[in-house]
Design a protein around this motif. Structure first.
Motif, short mmCIF file in Angstrom:
data_model
loop_
_atom_site.label_atom_id
_atom_site.label_comp_id
_atom_site.label_asym_id
_atom_site.label_seq_id
_atom_site.Cartn_x
_atom_site.Cartn_y
_atom_site.Cartn_z
N ASP A 123 0.76 -1.12 0.00
CA ASP A 123 -0.17 -0.09 -0.01
C ASP A 123 0.82 1.36 -0.12
O ASP A 123 1.35 1.72 1.16
CB ASP A 123 -0.90 -0.02 1.26
N PRO A 124 1.11 1.75 -1.14
CA PRO A 124 1.98 3.20 -1.30
C PRO A 124 1.60 3.94 -0.44
O PRO A 124 0.29 4.30 -0.66
CB PRO A 124 2.16 3.15 -2.48
N ALA A 125 2.24 4.81 -0.06
CA ALA A 125 1.47 6.20 0.84
C ALA A 125 2.16 7.59 0.06
O ALA A 125 3.18 7.63 -0.25
CB ALA A 125 2.14 5.98 2.05
N HIS A 126 1.15 8.60 0.49
CA HIS A 126 1.48 9.94 0.23
C HIS A 126 2.21 10.29 1.24
O HIS A 126 2.38 9.90 2.29
CB HIS A 126 0.17 10.67 0.14
N HIS A 127 3.27 11.39 0.85
CA HIS A 127 4.42 11.86 1.69
C HIS A 127 3.76 12.37 3.02
O HIS A 127 4.33 12.01 4.38
CB HIS A 127 4.96 13.10 1.14
N ASP A 128 2.70 13.09 3.21
CA ASP A 128 1.88 13.31 4.35
C ASP A 128 1.75 12.24 5.43
O ASP A 128 1.76 12.30 6.59
CB ASP A 128 0.73 14.23 4.20
N VAL B 264 15.41 6.39 -1.94
CA VAL B 264 15.13 6.37 -3.45
C VAL B 264 16.27 6.17 -4.02
O VAL B 264 16.29 5.24 -5.19
CB VAL B 264 14.35 7.82 -3.76
N GLN B 265 17.39 6.85 -3.79
CA GLN B 265 18.81 6.69 -4.48
C GLN B 265 19.25 5.27 -4.64
O GLN B 265 19.92 4.92 -5.32
CB GLN B 265 19.89 7.82 -3.92
N ASP B 266 18.98 4.77 -3.34
CA ASP B 266 19.45 3.41 -3.00
C ASP B 266 18.65 2.28 -3.73
O ASP B 266 19.14 1.09 -3.60
CB ASP B 266 19.76 2.99 -1.65
N GLY B 267 17.60 2.63 -4.34
CA GLY B 267 16.69 1.65 -4.98
C GLY B 267 15.84 0.95 -4.12
O GLY B 267 15.21 0.02 -4.53
N LEU B 268 15.64 1.34 -2.89
CA LEU B 268 14.73 0.49 -1.64
C LEU B 268 13.37 1.13 -2.03
O LEU B 268 12.43 0.22 -1.64
CB LEU B 268 15.34 0.91 -0.48
N VAL B 269 13.17 2.51 -2.53
CA VAL B 269 11.88 2.96 -2.22
C VAL B 269 11.61 3.76 -3.60
O VAL B 269 12.69 4.29 -4.22
CB VAL B 269 11.79 4.12 -1.14
N TRP B 270 10.44 3.97 -4.08
CA TRP B 270 10.17 4.44 -5.38
C TRP B 270 9.49 5.73 -5.02
O TRP B 270 8.74 5.71 -4.02
CB TRP B 270 9.55 3.54 -6.47
N ARG B 271 9.33 6.70 -5.93
CA ARG B 271 8.93 8.04 -5.68
C ARG B 271 8.01 8.28 -6.81
O ARG B 271 8.58 8.65 -8.08
CB ARG B 271 9.92 9.06 -5.22
N GLU B 272 6.90 9.04 -6.82
CA GLU B 272 6.11 9.37 -7.87
C GLU B 272 5.40 10.62 -7.54
O GLU B 272 4.88 10.67 -6.49
CB GLU B 272 4.94 8.24 -8.25
N VAL B 273 5.64 11.62 -8.47
CA VAL B 273 5.14 12.96 -8.36
C VAL B 273 4.15 13.24 -9.16
O VAL B 273 4.15 13.13 -10.31
CB VAL B 273 6.15 14.14 -8.35
N THR C 282 3.84 10.14 -3.77
CA THR C 282 3.68 9.04 -3.35
C THR C 282 4.93 8.28 -3.42
O THR C 282 5.82 8.21 -4.23
CB THR C 282 2.81 8.05 -4.09
N TYR C 283 5.10 7.32 -2.20
CA TYR C 283 6.31 6.58 -1.85
C TYR C 283 5.74 5.08 -1.49
O TYR C 283 4.40 4.79 -1.14
CB TYR C 283 7.19 6.80 -0.52
N GLY C 284 6.63 4.13 -2.25
CA GLY C 284 6.51 2.72 -2.07
C GLY C 284 7.82 1.89 -2.22
O GLY C 284 8.86 2.64 -2.48
N LEU C 285 7.69 0.63 -1.78
CA LEU C 285 8.94 -0.20 -1.62
C LEU C 285 8.96 -0.83 -3.16
O LEU C 285 8.04 -1.24 -3.77
CB LEU C 285 8.94 -1.41 -0.70
N THR C 286 10.48 -0.78 -3.73
CA THR C 286 10.50 -1.31 -4.72
C THR C 286 10.63 -2.84 -4.65
O THR C 286 10.63 -3.39 -3.42
CB THR C 286 12.02 -0.92 -5.39
#
Length: 96
Positions: A20-25, A47-56, A65-69
């Motif tokens: 369940d990806p989550a919004h920043h807040d 995000v840089q390490d490839g553990l989490v993805w980020r979508e704007v 929004t963030y979620g695990l890769t």
């Protein structure tokens, strides 16, 4: 990877970023006691390490929004199991 959220609306909610990806807040509310600056630095590093993805999404205001890769899920599972085993073995210390 789970983040715990304590809120008046749902005090027992646990969000799992893998499912369940989550919004920043929401991420910010779930991690109590962290400054906005430290949260931003940590999320950027993940995000840089490839553990989490980020979508704007370019909406006013922008929705982040963030979620695990896949890699984040692979690494998170054994670490979560290890953390759970450690916390189960450690007994609460009495003041003293």
């Amino acid at each position: 990877m789970s983040i715990n959220r304590t809120s008046p609306e749902d005090p027992d909610e646990t969000r799992n970023l893998a499912a369940d990806p989550a919004h920043h807040d929401i991420v910010a509310r779930c991690i109590q006691g962290i400054s906005e600056k430290m949260l931003a630095q940590t999320l950027r590093a993940l995000v840089q390490d490839g553990l989490v993805w980020r979508e704007v999404k370019p909406t006013p205001p922008p929705q982040v929004t963030y979620g695990l890769t896949e890699f984040g899920r692979e690494v998170g599972e054994p670490l979560t199991e290890l953390f759970d085993r450690i916390t189960q073995r450690l007994s609460p210390r009495s003041p003293g």
